[in-house]
Write a protein that holds these residues in place. Structure first.
Motif, PDB file in Angstrom:
ATOM      1  N   LYS A  28     -27.459 -68.280  18.179  1.00 17.14           N
ATOM      2  CA  LYS A  28     -26.217 -67.752  18.030  1.00 17.14           C
ATOM      3  C   LYS A  28     -25.992 -66.382  17.563  1.00 17.14           C
ATOM      4  O   LYS A  28     -26.141 -66.423  16.281  1.00 17.14           O
ATOM      5  CB  LYS A  28     -25.010 -68.719  17.415  1.00 17.14           C
ATOM      6  CG  LYS A  28     -23.667 -68.315  17.595  1.00 17.14           C
ATOM      7  CD  LYS A  28     -22.738 -69.551  17.129  1.00 17.14           C
ATOM      8  CE  LYS A  28     -21.251 -69.099  17.360  1.00 17.14           C
ATOM      9  NZ  LYS A  28     -20.326 -70.169  16.658  1.00 17.14           N
ATOM     10  N   TRP A  29     -25.769 -65.376  18.118  1.00 15.92           N
ATOM     11  CA  TRP A  29     -25.774 -64.208  17.682  1.00 15.92           C
ATOM     12  C   TRP A  29     -24.392 -63.489  17.781  1.00 15.92           C
ATOM     13  O   TRP A  29     -23.560 -63.447  18.818  1.00 15.92           O
ATOM     14  CB  TRP A  29     -26.823 -63.199  18.296  1.00 15.92           C
ATOM     15  CG  TRP A  29     -27.281 -62.039  17.826  1.00 15.92           C
ATOM     16  CD1 TRP A  29     -26.274 -60.864  17.503  1.00 15.92           C
ATOM     17  CD2 TRP A  29     -28.230 -61.551  17.202  1.00 15.92           C
ATOM     18  NE1 TRP A  29     -27.144 -60.079  16.975  1.00 15.92           N
ATOM     19  CE2 TRP A  29     -28.314 -60.551  16.629  1.00 15.92           C
ATOM     20  CE3 TRP A  29     -29.598 -62.408  17.060  1.00 15.92           C
ATOM     21  CZ2 TRP A  29     -29.598 -59.873  16.170  1.00 15.92           C
ATOM     22  CZ3 TRP A  29     -30.586 -61.797  16.729  1.00 15.92           C
ATOM     23  CH2 TRP A  29     -30.716 -60.824  16.237  1.00 15.92           C
ATOM     24  N   ARG A  30     -23.868 -62.993  16.655  1.00 11.84           N
ATOM     25  CA  ARG A  30     -22.526 -62.491  16.390  1.00 11.84           C
ATOM     26  C   ARG A  30     -22.416 -61.193  15.704  1.00 11.84           C
ATOM     27  O   ARG A  30     -23.246 -60.915  14.909  1.00 11.84           O
ATOM     28  CB  ARG A  30     -21.466 -63.479  15.789  1.00 11.84           C
ATOM     29  CG  ARG A  30     -21.438 -64.776  16.387  1.00 11.84           C
ATOM     30  CD  ARG A  30     -20.548 -65.860  15.686  1.00 11.84           C
ATOM     31  NE  ARG A  30     -21.171 -66.146  14.352  1.00 11.84           N
ATOM     32  CZ  ARG A  30     -20.487 -66.574  13.410  1.00 11.84           C
ATOM     33  NH1 ARG A  30     -19.252 -66.613  13.292  1.00 11.84           N
ATOM     34  NH2 ARG A  30     -21.223 -66.843  12.294  1.00 11.84           N
ATOM     35  N   LEU A  31     -21.472 -60.388  16.298  1.00  9.55           N
ATOM     36  CA  LEU A  31     -21.295 -59.159  15.642  1.00  9.55           C
ATOM     37  C   LEU A  31     -19.572 -59.074  15.251  1.00  9.55           C
ATOM     38  O   LEU A  31     -18.722 -59.387  15.954  1.00  9.55           O
ATOM     39  CB  LEU A  31     -21.307 -58.158  16.481  1.00  9.55           C
ATOM     40  CG  LEU A  31     -22.620 -57.751  17.052  1.00  9.55           C
ATOM     41  CD1 LEU A  31     -22.529 -56.351  17.971  1.00  9.55           C
ATOM     42  CD2 LEU A  31     -23.836 -57.481  16.165  1.00  9.55           C
ATOM     43  N   GLN A  32     -19.519 -59.212  13.954  1.00  7.99           N
ATOM     44  CA  GLN A  32     -17.969 -59.548  13.281  1.00  7.99           C
ATOM     45  C   GLN A  32     -17.680 -58.115  12.747  1.00  7.99           C
ATOM     46  O   GLN A  32     -18.390 -57.464  11.837  1.00  7.99           O
ATOM     47  CB  GLN A  32     -18.057 -60.768  12.514  1.00  7.99           C
ATOM     48  CG  GLN A  32     -18.315 -62.021  12.906  1.00  7.99           C
ATOM     49  CD  GLN A  32     -18.116 -63.096  11.870  1.00  7.99           C
ATOM     50  OE1 GLN A  32     -18.657 -62.823  10.735  1.00  7.99           O
ATOM     51  NE2 GLN A  32     -17.746 -64.189  12.230  1.00  7.99           N
ATOM     52  N   ASP A  33     -16.119 -58.101  12.640  1.00 12.26           N
ATOM     53  CA  ASP A  33     -15.680 -57.018  12.211  1.00 12.26           C
ATOM     54  C   ASP A  33     -15.246 -57.562  10.672  1.00 12.26           C
ATOM     55  O   ASP A  33     -15.603 -58.416  10.245  1.00 12.26           O
ATOM     56  CB  ASP A  33     -14.241 -56.449  13.054  1.00 12.26           C
ATOM     57  CG  ASP A  33     -13.417 -57.493  13.145  1.00 12.26           C
ATOM     58  OD1 ASP A  33     -13.216 -58.825  12.317  1.00 12.26           O
ATOM     59  OD2 ASP A  33     -12.482 -57.155  13.932  1.00 12.26           O
ATOM     60  N   GLU A  34     -14.682 -56.409   9.993  1.00 13.61           N
ATOM     61  CA  GLU A  34     -14.202 -56.954   8.667  1.00 13.61           C
ATOM     62  C   GLU A  34     -13.183 -58.070   8.550  1.00 13.61           C
ATOM     63  O   GLU A  34     -13.043 -58.436   7.297  1.00 13.61           O
ATOM     64  CB  GLU A  34     -13.571 -55.559   7.900  1.00 13.61           C
ATOM     65  CG  GLU A  34     -12.468 -54.912   8.391  1.00 13.61           C
ATOM     66  CD  GLU A  34     -12.373 -53.908   9.682  1.00 13.61           C
ATOM     67  OE1 GLU A  34     -11.636 -53.156   9.697  1.00 13.61           O
ATOM     68  OE2 GLU A  34     -13.526 -54.002  10.299  1.00 13.61           O
TER      69      GLU A  34
END
Length: 159
Positions: free
Chosen positions: A135-141
C-alpha cells in the motif's frame, strides 16, 4: 443489470491496464494518470531482492484541492489483513516539474499534473514476507491521501 455492473467495473479498471503496472486505487483524491513500477507489467510485481526499483506516479489533484505545502510518502506491506510499515529512506517527496527534496517547500496545486519519482529499496528481510500486497500513499500535511495505490508483489532472490 449484470452487464451494467460488468461494464462499470471494466471502465474503472481501464486506466490500470493502460498504465502498464497493475494496481488498484485505494482512495486517491487525485486523478492518477500513470503508475509505472519498472519491470512490473503483470500481477504480482516481481521485485529482485537487494535492488532498488524505480517507481513513477503521475497525478492531477482535483479542482477542489487546497494547496499542499508538504507531501509525505507512507508505505505499508499488508500480510494477513494487517498493515506493517516499510522503511523508505526518504519519506518526503520528490515531485516534478520542481526538483523538491525533504527540506524544500512543496506547492501542490489543483489541476496541475505532477510526477512523483521514488526508488523502492527491496531489502533482504522482505524475502520472508512474500507474497504480499504493498500500500503506497502520498499524504499532505493534513494526512489526507493525495495518492493511494495497492499492488501485489513477490520478492525474488537474485540468481
Amino acid at each position: 443489470m449484470v452487464k451494467t455492473v460488468l461494464l462499470l467495473w471494466l471502465l474503472a479498471h481501464v486506466s490500470v491496464v493502460l498504465s502498464g503496472t497493475p494496481y488498484e486505487d485505494c482512495g486517491s483524491m487525485a486523478e492518477l494518470t500513470e503508475v509505472n513500477i519498472n519491470g512490473c507489467t503483470k500481477e504480482p510485481c516481481e521485485l529482485q531482492v537487494a535492488t532498488d526499483v524505480d517507481m513513477t506516479i503521475k497525478f492531477v489533484p482535483p479542482t477542489s484541492y487546497r494547496i499542499a505545502t508538504a507531501v509525505h510518502t507512507k508505505v505499508h506491506g499488508i500480510f494477513g489483513g494487517k498493515e506493517f510499515p516499510f522503511f523508505i529512506p526518504f519519506g518526503d517527496v520528490i515531485l516534478e516539474p520542481l526538483h523538491l527534496t525533504q527540506s524544500s517547500l512543496v506547492r501542490l496545486t489543483p489541476d496541475a499534473e505532477r510526477t512523483y519519482y521514488m526508488k523502492l529499496p527491496v531489502m533482504v528481510m522482505y524475502q520472508k514476507t512474500t507474497p504480499m500486497t504493498v500500500k503506497w500513499r502520498l499524504q499532505d500535511e493534513y494526512k489526507d491521501d493525495i495518492v493511494c495505490i495497492i499492488f501485489p508483489v513477490a520478492i525474488a532472490s537474485n540468481k
